[in-house]
Design a protein around this motif. Structure first.
Motif, mmCIF file in Angstrom:
data_model
loop_
_atom_site.group_PDB
_atom_site.id
_atom_site.type_symbol
_atom_site.label_atom_id
_atom_site.label_comp_id
_atom_site.label_asym_id
_atom_site.label_seq_id
_atom_site.Cartn_x
_atom_site.Cartn_y
_atom_site.Cartn_z
ATOM 1 N N PRO A 56 0.831 -1.210 0.000
ATOM 2 C CA PRO A 56 0.000 0.000 0.000
ATOM 3 C C PRO A 56 0.867 1.262 0.000
ATOM 4 N N PRO A 57 0.341 2.387 -0.464
ATOM 5 C CA PRO A 57 1.103 3.646 -0.462
ATOM 6 C C PRO A 57 1.612 3.986 0.941
ATOM 7 N N GLY A 58 2.879 4.350 1.008
ATOM 8 C CA GLY A 58 3.476 4.729 2.283
ATOM 9 C C GLY A 58 3.986 3.574 3.106
ATOM 10 N N ALA A 59 3.774 2.345 2.674
ATOM 11 C CA ALA A 59 4.235 1.192 3.450
ATOM 12 C C ALA A 59 5.676 0.870 3.088
ATOM 13 N N GLY A 63 6.804 -6.290 4.918
ATOM 14 C CA GLY A 63 5.859 -7.395 4.880
ATOM 15 C C GLY A 63 4.631 -7.216 5.740
ATOM 16 N N ARG A 64 4.637 -6.284 6.698
ATOM 17 C CA ARG A 64 3.500 -6.192 7.620
ATOM 18 C C ARG A 64 2.238 -5.680 6.935
ATOM 19 N N ALA A 69 -2.181 -9.641 -4.603
ATOM 20 C CA ALA A 69 -3.274 -9.172 -5.453
ATOM 21 C C ALA A 69 -3.205 -9.931 -6.776
ATOM 22 N N VAL A 70 -4.360 -10.074 -7.431
ATOM 23 C CA VAL A 70 -4.420 -10.745 -8.736
ATOM 24 C C VAL A 70 -5.061 -9.772 -9.730
ATOM 25 N N PRO A 71 -4.246 -8.909 -10.351
ATOM 26 C CA PRO A 71 -4.809 -7.941 -11.296
ATOM 27 C C PRO A 71 -5.271 -8.562 -12.604
#
Length: 427
Positions: A56-59, A63-64, A69-71
């Motif tokens: 996610p943005p900013g992560a 790994g936490r 995802a399956v785009p």
């Protein structure tokens, strides 16, 4: 889809985490388009090969907050590629270079055979995506007339584990160890070496010591690695510390119900290496005794320790980070010893016959080394991946081969005609 505990541990190992398996064939190589067609036909339905690691943005990439995802389905044109070098060069090039993200973390290379002819199909992946068993399943599915992947939704009921067994395994997991000797971590450099061993050599070594049940390939490899480390670095009394040197033995946790599951369904058992023993047979006997307990110890991991760690990770992510980060330290596992046997019925790809297979274990942090023995009916290939002095993989691979050859000669004095030196396959 959240990362499993095993996925997260492998994401935190502190190194590139690239692993691979190559099937080496005789005959004229197929065209790249033929390989892409077979891959699209056989692999598109395998959900794990379509998963993308997403942050996610900013992560940060710890790994936490990562998830799968399956785009959409993978594109064979992006994932199935020509290699412009031979297999040993490809392994050396990839071992310290993570695969680029944004797409599923695997590639399949069509590798030329050089002056020896033939070709190889080399599957590489980030270990966070797939373990070694998954690589063998994926390559098996590509073979002529291969059985399809078997899936199941059954979850076997875990057995009851005595508290004493849990306590013993917790002690084994927390005992301090030491890394392989290095003047300075800054001087460490990745290196890779591949050696071929004739299958009769391994079988002869496994018959020793005479009059016993014989040794499994895993016992032979662990014993040979202990002998190679003793040859290369000296007996344990000459090492910087008196602490044990641990080998981690990966153990597949799949059952008959999910034996084709792709992903990371594995644990690792720590075994202290008998570096204090000068006699190869004595080292082998100690390793045999230690590895006999591995299935039972892996059962403790599967039934108790891994579910407990998963619960801790969900309730207290900060504590889970400490749990998952520990396993990649070389002081925890100075070496990793893995044996894999090719059990598929089919041994041809578009009519070309399989000659042998060679793996690529992941690179460890400075002060560690990994050894993978891949068995096929006619030949065995040993791959050493080291993060030590430059060229250490060549020296340690040769020493492991010599240890196995010595045991083979001792098992049948006067009858065993071993190979002359270590073989360095072009593929």
């Amino acid at each position: 889809m959240r990362l499993s505990l095993a996925d997260e541990m492998l994401l935190r190992n502190g190194c590139s985490g690239v692993t691979g398996l190559a099937a080496v064939f005789t005959g004229e190589p197929p065209s790249l388009e033929e390989v892409r067609q077979r891959v699209a036909e056989r692999w598109t339905a395998l959900s794990r090969l379509n998963q993308v690691l997403h942050f996610p943005p900013g992560a940060d990439e710890d790994g936490r907050r990562a998830h799968w995802a399956v785009p959409g389905p993978f594109h064979p044109d992006e994932h199935v590629l020509d290699a412009d070098c031979e297999l040993h060069e490809l392994w050396a090039h990839l071992v310290n270079r993570p695969l680029p993200g944004g797409v599923p973390l695997w590639r399949l290379f069509l590798v030329p055979g050089g002056s020896k002819g033939g070709f190889a199909l080399a599957l590489v992946a980030q270990h966070v995506l797939m373990d070694g068993h998954s690589l063998t399943v994926a390559l098996r599915v590509l073979m002529d007339g291969a059985d399809p992947v078997r899936t199941t939704s059954l979850v076997p009921r875990p057995p009851r584990i005595p508290l004493a067994a849990v306590a013993r395994e917790l002690k084994a997991l927390t005992s301090p160890g030491q890394i392989l000797p290095l003047p300075s971590p800054d001087q460490a450099e990745p290196s890779v070496a591949v050696r071929l061993l004739p299958a009769p050599t391994l079988r002869a070594a496994g018959r020793h010591p005479k009059g016993t049940r014989g040794a499994t390939p895993n016992e032979l490899l662990t014993s040979a690695v202990a002998g190679a480390l003793r040859t290369h670095f000296g007996p344990l009394k000459d090492w910087p510390s008196a602490r044990p040197v641990y080998a981690c033995v990966p153990c597949d946790l799949r059952t008959r119900e999910n034996q084709d599951e792709l992903g990371n369904v594995v644990t690792a058992i720590r075994v202290a290496l008998p570096l204090g023993l000068a006699d190869p047979v004595a080292r082998l006997r100690v390793c045999q005794g230690a590895l006999q307990a591995v299935p039972e110890r892996a059962g403790v991991h599967a039934a108790v320790l891994l579910p407990l760690a998963e619960s801790v990770r969900r309730m207290a992510p900060w504590a889970g980070a400490r749990l998952t980060g520990r396993g990649g330290r070389p002081s925890y596992m100075a070496t990793v010893t893995t044996t894999v046997k090719w059990r598929a019925r089919s041994t041809t790809f578009q009519g070309r016959e399989l000659g042998h297979m060679a793996g690529l274990p992941p690179l460890s942090r400075p002060g560690g080394a990994s050894f993978l023995l891949m068995q096929t009916p006619g030949a065995c290939a040993l791959t050493a991946v080291c993060h030590l002095h430059p060229g250490s993989a060549d020296r340690l691979a040769d020493a492991v081969v010599q240890e196995i050859d010595t045991l083979a000669r001792m098992s049948e004095p006067g009858h065993y005609a071993g190979h002359a030196g270590a073989h360095r396959p072009g593929l």
